[in-house]
Design a protein around this motif. Structure first.
Motif, PDB file in Angstrom:
ATOM      1  N   LEU A 105      -4.009  -3.519  -2.451  1.00  0.00           N
ATOM      2  CA  LEU A 105      -3.390  -2.529  -1.576  1.00  0.00           C
ATOM      3  C   LEU A 105      -4.211  -2.224  -0.327  1.00  0.00           C
ATOM      4  O   LEU A 105      -3.830  -1.414   0.504  1.00  0.00           O
ATOM      5  N   ASN A 106      -5.333  -2.885  -0.207  1.00  0.00           N
ATOM      6  CA  ASN A 106      -6.251  -2.631   0.893  1.00  0.00           C
ATOM      7  C   ASN A 106      -5.669  -3.092   2.234  1.00  0.00           C
ATOM      8  O   ASN A 106      -5.219  -4.215   2.363  1.00  0.00           O
ATOM      9  N   PHE A 107      -5.717  -2.223   3.225  1.00  0.00           N
ATOM     10  CA  PHE A 107      -5.197  -2.593   4.546  1.00  0.00           C
ATOM     11  C   PHE A 107      -6.154  -3.531   5.273  1.00  0.00           C
ATOM     12  O   PHE A 107      -5.787  -4.159   6.248  1.00  0.00           O
ATOM     13  N   GLU A 108      -7.409  -3.554   4.834  1.00  0.00           N
ATOM     14  CA  GLU A 108      -8.396  -4.314   5.588  1.00  0.00           C
ATOM     15  C   GLU A 108      -8.776  -5.661   4.979  1.00  0.00           C
ATOM     16  O   GLU A 108      -9.164  -6.569   5.697  1.00  0.00           O
ATOM     17  N   LEU A 134      -1.721  -8.311   6.517  1.00  0.00           N
ATOM     18  CA  LEU A 134      -0.887  -9.247   7.285  1.00  0.00           C
ATOM     19  C   LEU A 134       0.269  -8.509   7.953  1.00  0.00           C
ATOM     20  O   LEU A 134       0.607  -8.767   9.102  1.00  0.00           O
ATOM     21  N   GLN A 135       0.850  -7.591   7.218  1.00  0.00           N
ATOM     22  CA  GLN A 135       1.945  -6.811   7.800  1.00  0.00           C
ATOM     23  C   GLN A 135       1.432  -5.964   8.959  1.00  0.00           C
ATOM     24  O   GLN A 135       2.116  -5.788   9.976  1.00  0.00           O
ATOM     25  N   TYR A 136       0.231  -5.456   8.807  1.00  0.00           N
ATOM     26  CA  TYR A 136      -0.363  -4.644   9.860  1.00  0.00           C
ATOM     27  C   TYR A 136      -0.583  -5.483  11.122  1.00  0.00           C
ATOM     28  O   TYR A 136      -0.295  -5.040  12.240  1.00  0.00           O
ATOM     29  N   ALA A 137      -1.066  -6.710  10.920  1.00  0.00           N
ATOM     30  CA  ALA A 137      -1.274  -7.606  12.069  1.00  0.00           C
ATOM     31  C   ALA A 137       0.052  -7.828  12.789  1.00  0.00           C
ATOM     32  O   ALA A 137       0.131  -7.819  14.020  1.00  0.00           O
ATOM     33  N   HIS A 138       1.103  -7.993  12.012  1.00  0.00           N
ATOM     34  CA  HIS A 138       2.428  -8.221  12.605  1.00  0.00           C
ATOM     35  C   HIS A 138       2.913  -6.977  13.346  1.00  0.00           C
ATOM     36  O   HIS A 138       3.359  -7.045  14.498  1.00  0.00           O
ATOM     37  N   ALA A 139       2.783  -5.824  12.698  1.00  0.00           N
ATOM     38  CA  ALA A 139       3.253  -4.575  13.305  1.00  0.00           C
ATOM     39  C   ALA A 139       2.491  -4.282  14.599  1.00  0.00           C
ATOM     40  O   ALA A 139       3.062  -3.807  15.581  1.00  0.00           O
ATOM     41  N   ARG A 140       1.211  -4.600  14.582  1.00  0.00           N
ATOM     42  CA  ARG A 140       0.396  -4.343  15.760  1.00  0.00           C
ATOM     43  C   ARG A 140       0.866  -5.197  16.941  1.00  0.00           C
ATOM     44  O   ARG A 140       0.906  -4.745  18.081  1.00  0.00           O
ATOM     45  N   ASP A 190       8.235   0.422   0.528  1.00  0.00           N
ATOM     46  CA  ASP A 190       8.757  -0.560  -0.417  1.00  0.00           C
ATOM     47  C   ASP A 190       8.368  -1.977   0.020  1.00  0.00           C
ATOM     48  O   ASP A 190       7.870  -2.768  -0.778  1.00  0.00           O
ATOM     49  N   ILE A 191       8.572  -2.266   1.297  1.00  0.00           N
ATOM     50  CA  ILE A 191       8.241  -3.608   1.804  1.00  0.00           C
ATOM     51  C   ILE A 191       6.737  -3.871   1.671  1.00  0.00           C
ATOM     52  O   ILE A 191       6.317  -4.951   1.254  1.00  0.00           O
ATOM     53  N   LEU A 192       5.937  -2.862   2.009  1.00  0.00           N
ATOM     54  CA  LEU A 192       4.487  -3.060   1.924  1.00  0.00           C
ATOM     55  C   LEU A 192       4.037  -3.247   0.481  1.00  0.00           C
ATOM     56  O   LEU A 192       3.167  -4.070   0.184  1.00  0.00           O
ATOM     57  N   GLY A 193       4.643  -2.489  -0.407  1.00  0.00           N
ATOM     58  CA  GLY A 193       4.299  -2.622  -1.820  1.00  0.00           C
ATOM     59  C   GLY A 193       4.607  -4.026  -2.323  1.00  0.00           C
ATOM     60  O   GLY A 193       3.807  -4.647  -3.029  1.00  0.00           O
ATOM     61  N   ILE A 194       5.753  -4.530  -1.926  1.00  0.00           N
ATOM     62  CA  ILE A 194       6.141  -5.891  -2.322  1.00  0.00           C
ATOM     63  C   ILE A 194       5.199  -6.909  -1.678  1.00  0.00           C
ATOM     64  O   ILE A 194       4.729  -7.842  -2.336  1.00  0.00           O
ATOM     65  N   SER A 195       4.882  -6.698  -0.408  1.00  0.00           N
ATOM     66  CA  SER A 195       3.976  -7.630   0.280  1.00  0.00           C
ATOM     67  C   SER A 195       2.626  -7.689  -0.420  1.00  0.00           C
ATOM     68  O   SER A 195       2.025  -8.758  -0.546  1.00  0.00           O
ATOM     69  N   ALA A 196       2.162  -6.523  -0.860  1.00  0.00           N
ATOM     70  CA  ALA A 196       0.865  -6.470  -1.546  1.00  0.00           C
ATOM     71  C   ALA A 196       0.893  -7.349  -2.791  1.00  0.00           C
ATOM     72  O   ALA A 196       0.007  -8.175  -3.018  1.00  0.00           O
ATOM     73  N   ILE A 197       1.939  -7.181  -3.579  1.00  0.00           N
ATOM     74  CA  ILE A 197       2.048  -7.944  -4.831  1.00  0.00           C
ATOM     75  C   ILE A 197       2.193  -9.445  -4.537  1.00  0.00           C
ATOM     76  O   ILE A 197       1.521 -10.278  -5.140  1.00  0.00           O
ATOM     77  N   VAL A 198       3.058  -9.768  -3.606  1.00  0.00           N
ATOM     78  CA  VAL A 198       3.349 -11.176  -3.327  1.00  0.00           C
ATOM     79  C   VAL A 198       2.121 -11.909  -2.752  1.00  0.00           C
ATOM     80  O   VAL A 198       1.774 -12.992  -3.213  1.00  0.00           O
ATOM     81  N   ILE A 199       1.466 -11.309  -1.781  1.00  0.00           N
ATOM     82  CA  ILE A 199       0.350 -12.009  -1.142  1.00  0.00           C
ATOM     83  C   ILE A 199      -0.830 -12.204  -2.101  1.00  0.00           C
ATOM     84  O   ILE A 199      -1.426 -13.282  -2.145  1.00  0.00           O
ATOM     85  N   GLN A 200      -1.146 -11.186  -2.909  1.00  0.00           N
ATOM     86  CA  GLN A 200      -2.258 -11.399  -3.840  1.00  0.00           C
ATOM     87  C   GLN A 200      -1.907 -12.494  -4.841  1.00  0.00           C
ATOM     88  O   GLN A 200      -2.757 -13.260  -5.257  1.00  0.00           O
TER      89      GLN A 200
END
Ligand code: ARG
Length: 563
Positions: A438-441, A448-454, A410-420
């Motif tokens: 929706l691309n992770f790369e 961005l979320q991936y960078a944070h999680a990493r 849910d958070i990632l889906g929202i992040s995708a919409i918001v950031i684009q």
């Protein structure tokens, strides 16, 4: 954070030139191009007689470098100063640790109040992409003001009044189901709205009925109002659930229906100022002299209009909240409407007339869900979430480590919409494209979320603990320096953003920061490194993660720790 260096430079330059430090300091700024130095002094701003190029040269020769200010060169009329990397790094990272989630915040708005009006959907109509943009951009503007010390009020001005709500009531009396209304008010009201509009096409007497119904509402007839009030309350209840999903909370649920005698008082003031014209029983205001056309203020039957309600609301808002600034976050399609509104307030000579701001944004094209074109926010979020969940599942091993995949999706889906949505300047129109967001790369929310999680994972796995006094002189690599410089600029980014109110300023910044972090992974390892080096690098990563997390939060997102 650069203040200590600026002060140090200013005091020496002042001693050398006789120019007071109060003049020297403002002439020093972060260097735009860091080839020659980290800070640059604009010599002409010192207002010393003579050729600035020569003066710069002369000052460069006489300036004494030390362990903090390690170098000085003159380039044309500029003096460039190099700051010791270690000293700079220490003070930047210290500032992040000390301030944590408030790093870069200011008190510039202390004692001042701002109302940010945003989202403002219309009951019984789709919550379309335009409303979504208002919602997320508005929430950002609201949070940004708080970060700068403003007393900020978030306000939702619902479209909940007008003849169409008379029509809706007529529709409900014919076709409504109590059960469906309670189960899903937004969907059911929309269904009725569509059906009754279609029916009214065939049988125009329905429109007369609707007008009569709305007239009763405007006259305060309780039998007409009670049904409408239920529509409103049930809809707000449902909206609140969706806003909660986005982490948004409104301080005030206002709406066109909530405007009181402000309308009558505004009409009175307009009449007194000789601004009202009669025509065919209706009332107008002619704004052609201001290139803002002619606008209707009151219909023949005496009922108010969108514009009139906004005028009344503006006056009442000032009386209630005494704001220093009010921001309307509304699509650029309504530029004319807001210009008319603000112009009328000016013409009324209200003392607070210059406190009104319209923050606009462009169109989203092609935003739709599988179900069809009429978009509801909930469906949108649901679809994004499902798509994100699919992507997550494709990496089975990682997926198993995620404790709460549903919530993360849910958070990632929202992040995708918001950031684009926030990637480009607000005013730009854009085409909605699921593949792109929706691309992770790519430069996306999930990335961005991936960078944070990493970064969070690196912290969890590190064999050393966070040491605020780690020896940062060990951070000798250019990639480390680049991250430090980026972190040091975050306060400037926040200061610029409150002027532009452009979320893309923040998005572009965190993309840069995330790129810098990605390119550091290989060089700046923490695992298996000697303790002192590992500590220094961990400290840097923790600070980078803090800034990235702060920025995501400011944009209205929840930074994830695992995904
Ligand atoms: N409800 C309106 C719409 O959906 C937006 C309201 C904007 N705010 C205002 N004060 N007029 O178009």
């Amino acid at each position: 954070m650069f203040d200590q260096f600026k002060e140090q430079i200013a005091s020496q330059v002042s001693a050398l030139s006789g120019v007071p430090t109060t003049t020297v300091e403002p002439a020093i700024d972060l260097a735009k191009n860091t080839t020659y130095g980290d800070l640059a002094l604009v010599v002409p701003q010192l207002r010393i007689r003579g050729n600035p190029v020569q003066i710069a040269k002369d000052l460069a020769e006489r300036f004494k470098v030390d362990s903090a200010i390690t170098g000085v060169v003159a380039t044309g009329p500029y003096l460039n100063f190099r700051i010791s990397r270690t000293t700079l790094t220490r003070s930047v990272l210290r500032a992040v640790l000390d301030n944590g989630s408030k790093y870069g915040w200011t008190n510039d708005g202390r004692g001042k109040r701002v109302i940010v009006e945003f989202s403002s959907p219309n009951i019984a109509k789709p919550f379309h992409a335009g409303h979504l943009r208002s919602t997320i951009i508005g929430n950002f503007i609201y949070k940004l003001h708080k970060a700068h010390g403003w007393d900020a009020i978030s306000m939702n001005y619902l479209g909940d009044w007008g003849k169409q709500y008379g029509l809706l009531a007529v529709g409900f009396e014919r076709l409504g189901s109590e059960e469906k209304l309670v189960a899903d008010p937004i969907a059911h009201l929309f269904e009725i709205y569509v059906a009754i509009n279609a029916a009214a096409e065939e049988d125009t007497s329905i429109h007369d009925e609707a007008r009569a119904y709305f007239k009763r509402m405007e006259d305060g007839d309780e039998s007409a109002l009670s049904l409408w009030r239920r529509f409103r309350e049930l809809s707000i209840g449902k909206y609140k659930e969706t806003y909660a999903r986005l982490g948004i909370n409104f301080d005030v649920y206002s709406g066109e229906s909530q405007v009181g005698d402000g309308i009558a008082r505004a009409m009175q003031l307009l009449e007194e100022a000789n601004l009202v014209e009669d025509g065919d029983g209706a009332k107008f205001i002619d704004l052609k002299a201001h290139k803002l056309e002619k606008a209707v203020l009151q219909k023949k039957d005496g009922t108010s209009l969108y514009l009139t309600r906004d005028i009344g609301a503006a006056i009442e808002r000032y009386e209630t909240y005494n704001f220093d600034k009010i921001i309307y976050v509304v699509a650029s399609q309504q530029d004319l409407h807001l210009k008319q509104l603000f112009k009328i307030i000016k013409l009324l000579d209200l003392p607070y007339a210059d406190r009104f701001h319209h923050i606009n944004y462009g169109l989203v094209k092609g935003m739709s869900t599988r179900k069809g074109t009429a978009v509801f926010l909930d469906d949108m979020l649901q679809e994004s979430k499902e798509k994100m969940h699919e992507v997550m599942r494709s990496n089975e091993q990682k997926y198993q480590d995620v404790v709460n995949p549903d919530q993360i999706a849910d958070i990632l889906g929202i992040s995708a919409i918001v950031i684009q949505d926030m990637a480009a300047r607000r005013i730009k129109d854009y085409d909605f494209d699921w593949g792109r967001i929706l691309n992770f790369e790519g430069d996306t929310g999930p990335y961005l979320q991936y960078a944070h999680a990493r970064l969070c994972s690196l912290e969890r796995k590190a064999h050393v603990k966070l040491n605020p006094d780690a020896d940062v002189s060990l951070l000798t690599e250019d990639v480390a320096h680049e991250i430090v410089i980026l972190i040091s600029r975050y306060p400037d980014v926040l200061a610029a953003a409150i002027k532009t109110l452009e979320p893309c300023n923040i998005v572009q910044y965190i993309l840069k920061l995330s790129h810098a972090i990605s390119s550091a992974w290989e060089t700046l390892k923490v695992r298996d490194e000697a303790e002192d080096l590992a500590e220094a690098r961990l400290l840097l990563y923790v600070c980078a993660r803090t800034v990235l997390g702060n920025a995501l939060t400011l944009l209205g997102l929840v930074p994830v720790e695992r995904m």
